[in-house]
Design an enzyme around this catalytic site. Structure first.
Site, PDB file in Angstrom:
ATOM      1  N   CYS A  79       0.845  -1.207   0.000  1.00  0.00           N
ATOM      2  CA  CYS A  79       0.000   0.000   0.000  1.00  0.00           C
ATOM      3  C   CYS A  79       0.882   1.259   0.000  1.00  0.00           C
ATOM      4  O   CYS A  79       1.533   1.570   0.999  1.00  0.00           O
ATOM      5  CB  CYS A  79      -0.921  -0.028   1.223  1.00  0.00           C
ATOM      6  SG  CYS A  79      -1.814   1.507   1.514  1.00  0.00           S
ATOM      7  N   CYS A  82       0.001   3.972   2.566  1.00  0.00           N
ATOM      8  CA  CYS A  82       0.388   3.532   3.910  1.00  0.00           C
ATOM      9  C   CYS A  82       1.831   3.926   4.222  1.00  0.00           C
ATOM     10  O   CYS A  82       2.170   4.226   5.376  1.00  0.00           O
ATOM     11  CB  CYS A  82       0.252   2.017   4.046  1.00  0.00           C
ATOM     12  SG  CYS A  82      -1.437   1.387   3.898  1.00  0.00           S
TER      13      CYS A  82
END
Length: 324
Positions: A79, A82
């Site tokens: 991700c 993230c």
């Protein structure tokens, strides 16, 4: 701290109450002084940022959330957002210095937790406070927005749940003690003595107001917080018909008001575990506003007995399990 004594006649032992208040206030002052002398150094991310999996979730998140707000960062290695958000949250966890703990959950390795929280996409950030899960935000967010959200979380945790955070020592180790705060100059002796005299005279309304007068100037005053919770309890049960309250509580297990009144009466009568158990069982059976009303009353009763009492510690854990 020793459990507070409640007389079986339904009136709190005021001498024991005052002694307990003084003992707790001295303990708080001692912790604050110790923190001022050596507990205010730098911290490391390792002390306030933890990796959590399904096996350790109850201990690391649910039980921990009865002492300090736990912010959950759902993330994954693949991700990209993230990779920007997670370091920011880690930095803020250290900067907030024990006012919350950051729990990082890898969704690829913990898909059951992802499903339980209803996570639709990552990054997703939640909080758990006293066992209650709260969604914070999903996706990337500006630092100013995140700070505002965290400030609100910390405020709610302290005002509604009595969670003041963790003390972080010079080596960055969080020990679970309340965060040290500056001790106000006061003095409040006259106001506090007036409150005790009002309690002695059975003027519970006057005692409530006297304690509120202290808290309006010093919201963190330990003795006033404890005294207010006890005075409000006595005010609530004043004039109740004990036989009717107990009958209604026994015959109407689904009646939230009846169970709350029954718990108040249990506590004033010295049946602490019965009071806590009654409300925890009611939390399990209810939802929405009813559940919230029961939870709030249980937290108020925790204040009456005192956070250091082992029965409160056990009940907080049971409440966390019932809420989640």
């Amino acid at each position: 701290m020793q459990p507070r004594n409640m007389s079986m006649s339904g009136v709190v032992d005021l001498a024991a109450v005052k002694a307990a208040q003084e003992a707790k206030a001295k303990a708080e002052q001692a912790r604050a002084e110790a923190a001022r002398q050596g507990g205010g150094g730098a911290v490391t991310p390792a002390s306030l940022v933890i990796d959590v999996d399904e096996a350790g979730f109850e201990l690391d998140v649910l039980q921990r959330s009865t002492e300090v707000p736990v912010v959950i960062d759902f993330w994954a290695e693949w991700c990209e957002p993230c990779k920007q958000l997670s370091p920011l949250l880690e930095r803020l966890a250290v900067e907030y210095n024990g006012r919350f703990v950051l729990a990082k959950i890898d969704v690829d390795a913990n898909q059951m937790l992802m499903q339980q929280f209803g996570v639709q996409g990552i990054p997703a950030v939640f909080a758990v406070v006293a066992g209650q899960a709260l969604p914070l935000f999903q996706g990337a967010a500006a630092e100013a927005q995140i700070r505002g959200t965290l400030d609100q979380l910390v405020q709610v945790a302290e005002q509604r749940f009595g969670l003041t955070g963790l003390t972080v020592d010079a080596d960055g180790a969080a020990d679970g003690s309340p965060v040290a705060r500056e001790v106000p100059a006061g003095p409040y002796d006259e106001l506090l003595e007036a409150a005790v005299q009002a309690l002695d005279a059975g003027d519970f309304g006057g005692a409530v107001q006297a304690y509120k007068n202290v808290l309006s100037d010093d919201p963190g005053n330990t003795e006033a917080k404890l005294g207010l919770a006890q005075a409000e309890l006595l005010q609530r049960v004043q004039g109740l018909d004990p036989q009717k309250v107990r009958r209604d509580a026994a015959e109407k297990p689904g009646d939230v008001a009846a169970q709350i009144a029954g718990a108040d009466l249990d506590l004033v009568g010295g049946h602490v575990e019965d009071a806590f158990g009654r409300l925890i069982d009611t939390v399990r059976r209810t939802a929405g506003d009813d559940r919230d009303a029961v939870r709030v009353r249980l937290l108020e009763l925790f204040e009456v007995v005192g956070a250091d009492d082992p029965r409160v510690v056990a009940a907080r854990r049971a409440l966390a399990r019932a809420l989640f």
